[in-house]
Structure formats: C-alpha cells, structure tokens
Design an enzyme around this catalytic site. Structure first.
Site, PDB file in Angstrom:
ATOM      1  N   SER A   1      -4.749  -7.438   3.062  1.00 37.53           N
ATOM      2  CA  SER A   1      -3.700  -6.624   3.235  1.00 37.53           C
ATOM      3  C   SER A   1      -4.091  -5.304   3.767  1.00 37.53           C
ATOM      4  CB  SER A   1      -2.597  -6.573   2.282  1.00 37.53           C
ATOM      5  OG  SER A   1      -1.814  -5.453   2.249  1.00 37.53           O
TER       6      SER A   1
ATOM      7  N   TYR B   1      -1.256  -5.253  -7.203  1.00 42.29           N
ATOM      8  CA  TYR B   1      -0.972  -6.240  -6.358  1.00 42.29           C
ATOM      9  C   TYR B   1      -2.490  -5.847  -5.160  1.00 42.29           C
ATOM     10  CZ  TYR B   1      -0.424  -7.633  -1.513  1.00 42.29           C
ATOM     11  OH  TYR B   1      -0.678  -8.326  -0.166  1.00 42.29           O
TER      12      TYR B   1
ATOM     13  N   LYS C   1      -5.977  -8.081  -3.992  1.00 47.96           N
ATOM     14  CA  LYS C   1      -6.491  -8.120  -2.888  1.00 47.96           C
ATOM     15  C   LYS C   1      -8.116  -7.474  -2.533  1.00 47.96           C
ATOM     16  CE  LYS C   1      -3.430 -10.432  -1.018  1.00 47.96           C
ATOM     17  NZ  LYS C   1      -3.390 -11.907  -0.765  1.00 47.96           N
TER      18      LYS C   1
HETATM   19  C1  WQD Z   1       8.222  -0.243   5.099  1.00 45.19           C
HETATM   20  C2  WQD Z   1       8.410   1.358   5.249  1.00 45.19           C
HETATM   21  C3  WQD Z   1       9.339   2.118   3.204  1.00 45.19           C
HETATM   22  C4  WQD Z   1      12.220  -0.748   2.369  1.00 45.19           C
HETATM   23  C5  WQD Z   1       4.224  -3.321   1.685  1.00 45.19           C
HETATM   24  C6  WQD Z   1       2.740  -3.697   0.919  1.00 45.19           C
HETATM   25  C7  WQD Z   1       2.028  -4.455   1.774  1.00 45.19           C
HETATM   26  C8  WQD Z   1       2.574  -5.563   2.440  1.00 45.19           C
HETATM   27  C9  WQD Z   1       3.634  -4.931   3.226  1.00 45.19           C
HETATM   28  C10 WQD Z   1       2.169  -7.819   1.085  1.00 45.19           C
HETATM   29  C11 WQD Z   1       8.088   2.357   4.342  1.00 45.19           C
HETATM   30  C12 WQD Z   1      10.572   1.991   4.118  1.00 45.19           C
HETATM   31  C13 WQD Z   1      11.107  -0.190   2.941  1.00 45.19           C
HETATM   32  C14 WQD Z   1      13.561  -0.172   1.960  1.00 45.19           C
HETATM   33  C15 WQD Z   1      12.650   1.777   3.210  1.00 45.19           C
HETATM   34  N1  WQD Z   1       3.025  -6.730   1.529  1.00 45.19           N
HETATM   35  N2  WQD Z   1      11.351   1.114   3.260  1.00 45.19           N
HETATM   36  N3  WQD Z   1      13.794   1.062   2.547  1.00 45.19           N
HETATM   37  O1  WQD Z   1       5.303  -0.607   1.913  1.00 45.19           O
HETATM   38  O2  WQD Z   1       4.336  -0.595   4.331  1.00 45.19           O
HETATM   39  O3  WQD Z   1       3.889  -2.253   2.661  1.00 45.19           O
HETATM   40  O4  WQD Z   1       4.566  -4.583   2.422  1.00 45.19           O
HETATM   41  O5  WQD Z   1       0.883  -7.794   1.796  1.00 45.19           O
HETATM   42  O6  WQD Z   1       0.710  -4.880   0.877  1.00 45.19           O
HETATM   43  O7  WQD Z   1       2.530  -2.438   0.478  1.00 45.19           O
HETATM   44  O8  WQD Z   1       6.041  -2.259   3.441  1.00 45.19           O
HETATM   45  O9  WQD Z   1       8.389  -3.079   4.462  1.00 45.19           O
HETATM   46  O10 WQD Z   1       7.982  -2.181   1.755  1.00 45.19           O
HETATM   47  O11 WQD Z   1       8.056  -0.474   3.777  1.00 45.19           O
HETATM   48  O12 WQD Z   1      12.980   2.861   3.693  1.00 45.19           O
HETATM   49  O13 WQD Z   1      14.287  -0.775   1.362  1.00 45.19           O
HETATM   50  O14 WQD Z   1      10.107   1.137   5.049  1.00 45.19           O
HETATM   51  O15 WQD Z   1       9.265   3.741   2.716  1.00 45.19           O
HETATM   52  O16 WQD Z   1       8.097   3.577   4.823  1.00 45.19           O
HETATM   53  P1  WQD Z   1       4.866  -1.193   3.135  1.00 45.19           P
HETATM   54  P2  WQD Z   1       7.734  -2.111   3.393  1.00 45.19           P
END
Ligand code: WQD
Length: 338
Positions: A125, A149, A153
């Site tokens: 990841s 997590y 990885k």
């Molecule tokens: C994306 C953007 C949030 C939810 C994570 C893990 C990574 C991988 C993918 C497993 C950010 C914003 C999110 C919400 C929001 N997982 N957001 N409201 O954090 O980039 O990555 O998921 O492998 O390891 O770290 O993905 O989709 O959670 O967030 O504003 O309800 O959307 O702040 O900017 P992220 P995400």
C-alpha cells in the site's frame, strides 16, 4: 497459462483480480475465510466468468489448513491479499493486526515454500510512504508508517525483501496500491465495507444511495487547490490488470519488483464529490469538518516504473470510476447481503 492461488480472494481487490486473471487465461484457486467478505461473491464471479470458480474456505492464520489447500492444488504462483486494512481499527487493535497480517503472510510463504512454489505477489500500500516528502511519489521514496496497519505492510515488504536476498529461489512482487475505487462494469461485484465506511468513495456511494445522510469532509484547510485532501484514485479493474501484468512478469522470469499502482494524477475530495454527482445524477450533501488524525494533504504516485517494467498503465478516468461505483451501489444499496 498458470495456476494461481489468491488469498483474500472474495474481498474487494481479490474478487476483481480473480476475474482479470481468468480473463487473461489463468487457472485460479480462490481462498478466503469470509472475515471481511461475502460468500455471494462466488456466485457472481462464476456468473461473470461463465464457469464455476474454484474456491477453498480457509484462514491464512491456520498453517494446517493452508497446507491442505496447497496439497490439493498444484499451483505455480500466489497473490496474497488476505489482511485487515482499516487504519483506525489497527490503532485500537494493534496485536490483532500484527498477528493476522504479518503472521498470515509468514504462514502463506511457509506453505508455498513447502510445496516448492517461489513466486508471490504481495498486496502492499502507498501507506508505506507515510508523509511524502516529494510528489509524485517514486518507489525509492523514504518509507515510514504512522499506524499499525501501515506497519504490517512495511514490515511485510521488509521480510519479503530479506527473504529473497537470503533465498534467490524467491521471485516476489510488492505492489503499492494508491486509492482503489469503483467496481467491475457489470455492477455485479463491488466494494462492500462492513459497518461505517472508512474510505471516501464507499461513503460517498452510501450518501448518494440514501443510506447515509451526509459526507463529512475531513479538513478544508490543506495546502491543496480547494483545501481538501488530494489522493490518487485508481479504478479497481486497472488495479486488477496491474496484478495480471505483475504476475506475467514473474512467470516470464522477469524477477522481483516493487512498483506503484496508481494513475499519477491527484484529485481532491470535492472533485470526487462533484464527479460522483455528475455520474450518479444524485446529490452528495457534505459538511467540511476538522481534519482526520493521520491524514496527509496530498498523495499521488509516480507510475512510470510500472509502465516501463510491466507495460501497464491505469487507463480508466475518474468519471468511469464514479459511474462504475454507482452502478454497483445503486444495484446493491446494502451490499451483497443487503
Ligand atoms: C481519502 C480522502 C480523507 C473519508 C486509506 C489507507 C490506505 C488505503 C486506502 C488500504 C482523504 C477524505 C475520507 C470520509 C473524507 N487502505 N475523506 N471523508 O486515507 O487516502 O487511504 O485508504 O490499503 O492504506 O490509509 O483513503 O478514502 O480514507 O481518504 O473527507 O468520510 O478522503 O481525508 O483526504 P486514504 P480514504
């Protein structure tokens, strides 16, 4: 073609990769314990593949069960997806994450070695990059993690790198996913998180379909064009095809590799919301709230190595990601078991 074992095969990435491998002519044995997926995926994959898929219910934390599966199926290579993946949950339950994600990986590697199988694709990841110092992020960027997590990885990658240094029989691919979203164009398989979605796209989908009231946008004051977080969203079928290309490289004797699987393009939260509203024709009401602990402002890939080494590049647009995600969600407002 070759016989490939997939652990975590009925999960979101696993199920889409299963289909892509079948379409590429491989024989696939799927393995899962349904800890975070539905058995209904099997019927959908059989329908899409036009053949009954081969599946074994087993737990990567059960060495004996793994050995029995591998003794029943002569495989040439494996893709290891099976892992817990919720960042917040990992902070609450670090030992459960270490045991399942690292212990499970070691059990899989041991079971493969016992059967004389030394080709492995590991699901890693972009989280291993921590707070990126430069953008776009190349594979030789510094590695650091900020949660259990992400540590599972990074430690997994480090163990595999040392293993292949100690034992050159091992040919291992470490694929660093950016933000997988969307669904197969049929709308028959898709992302089906349990409980409240941690990730943006499934949450947006649930707001659009009406099972959640509004999206909370985590932070509007980042140093980005519109103040909201920027990420590299990649269509899950592009990601799946990246696994097929990586597996081909290993089976053709191309050797071990570490590559980013991303588009190289960043999109903000508000851009995703707008694209989704256009794709679905549904409003996605949102409220900008405080930043989420641990989030970075921006994160997107330098995808050039995967293109150069594997001949693979993501090709589906953000609107396609949203259209395909909506087709799945609108047909399954409460997921597979709804
Ligand atoms: C994306 C953007 C949030 C939810 C994570 C893990 C990574 C991988 C993918 C497993 C950010 C914003 C999110 C919400 C929001 N997982 N957001 N409201 O954090 O980039 O990555 O998921 O492998 O390891 O770290 O993905 O989709 O959670 O967030 O504003 O309800 O959307 O702040 O900017 P992220 P995400």
């Amino acid at each position: 073609m070759s016989r490939v074992l997939l652990t975590g095969a009925t999960g979101y990435i696993g199920s889409h990769t299963w289909l892509a491998l079948l379409e590429a002519g491989h024989t696939v044995v799927g393995l899962d314990n349904f800890a975070n997926s539905s058995p209904k995926v099997l019927d959908r994959l059989s329908q899409l593949a036009g053949q009954r898929v081969t599946f074994e219910e087993a737990d990567v934390c059960d060495p004996l069960g793994l050995a029995q599966v591998l003794s029943r199926h002569r495989i040439d290579a494996a893709i290891h997806f099976a892992a817990y993946k919720a960042v917040g949950e990992s902070v609450q339950q670090p030992l459960r994450y270490y045991r399942n994600n690292i212990g499970g990986l070691l059990n899989v590697v041991q079971a493969l070695q016992d059967q004389g199988v030394f080709r492995l694709v590991f699901s890693s990841s972009a989280t291993v990059y921590g707070q990126p110092e430069t953008l776009p992020i190349p594979e030789d960027a510094p590695l650091a993690t900020t949660n259990p997590y992400g540590s599972t990885k990074l430690i997994g990658e480090q163990l595999l790198a040392e293993l292949e240094r100690c034992d050159p029989r091992w040919q291992i691919a470490r694929l660093r996913y950016f933000n997988p979203v969307g669904a197969h164009e049929s709308g028959l398989i898709g992302e089906d998180p349990r409980g409240i979605p941690n990730n943006l796209m499934p949450y947006v989908c649930q707001v659009a379909v009406g099972t959640r009231a509004e999206l909370q946008v985590y932070g509007g004051d980042y140093d980005t064009p519109d103040g909201t977080g920027v990420r590299d969203y990649i269509h899950v079928m592009d990601l799946a095809e990246g696994h097929v290309a990586s597996m081909k490289h290993l089976l053709d004797g191309g050797g071990s590799h570490v590559v980013n699987l991303g588009t190289g393009q960043g999109h903000s939260v508000l851009e995703v919301v707008q694209a989704f509203e256009q794709a679905s024709g549904r409003p996605v009401p949102y409220r900008i709230v405080d930043r989420r602990a641990g989030d970075v402002a921006a994160c997107y890939a330098d995808p050039s190595l995967a293109r150069r080494l594997l001949g693979w590049a993501a090709r589906r647009s953000l609107s396609a990601m949203c259209e395909d995600a909506w087709r799945w969600q609108s047909g399954h407002p409460r997921g597979y078991d709804g």
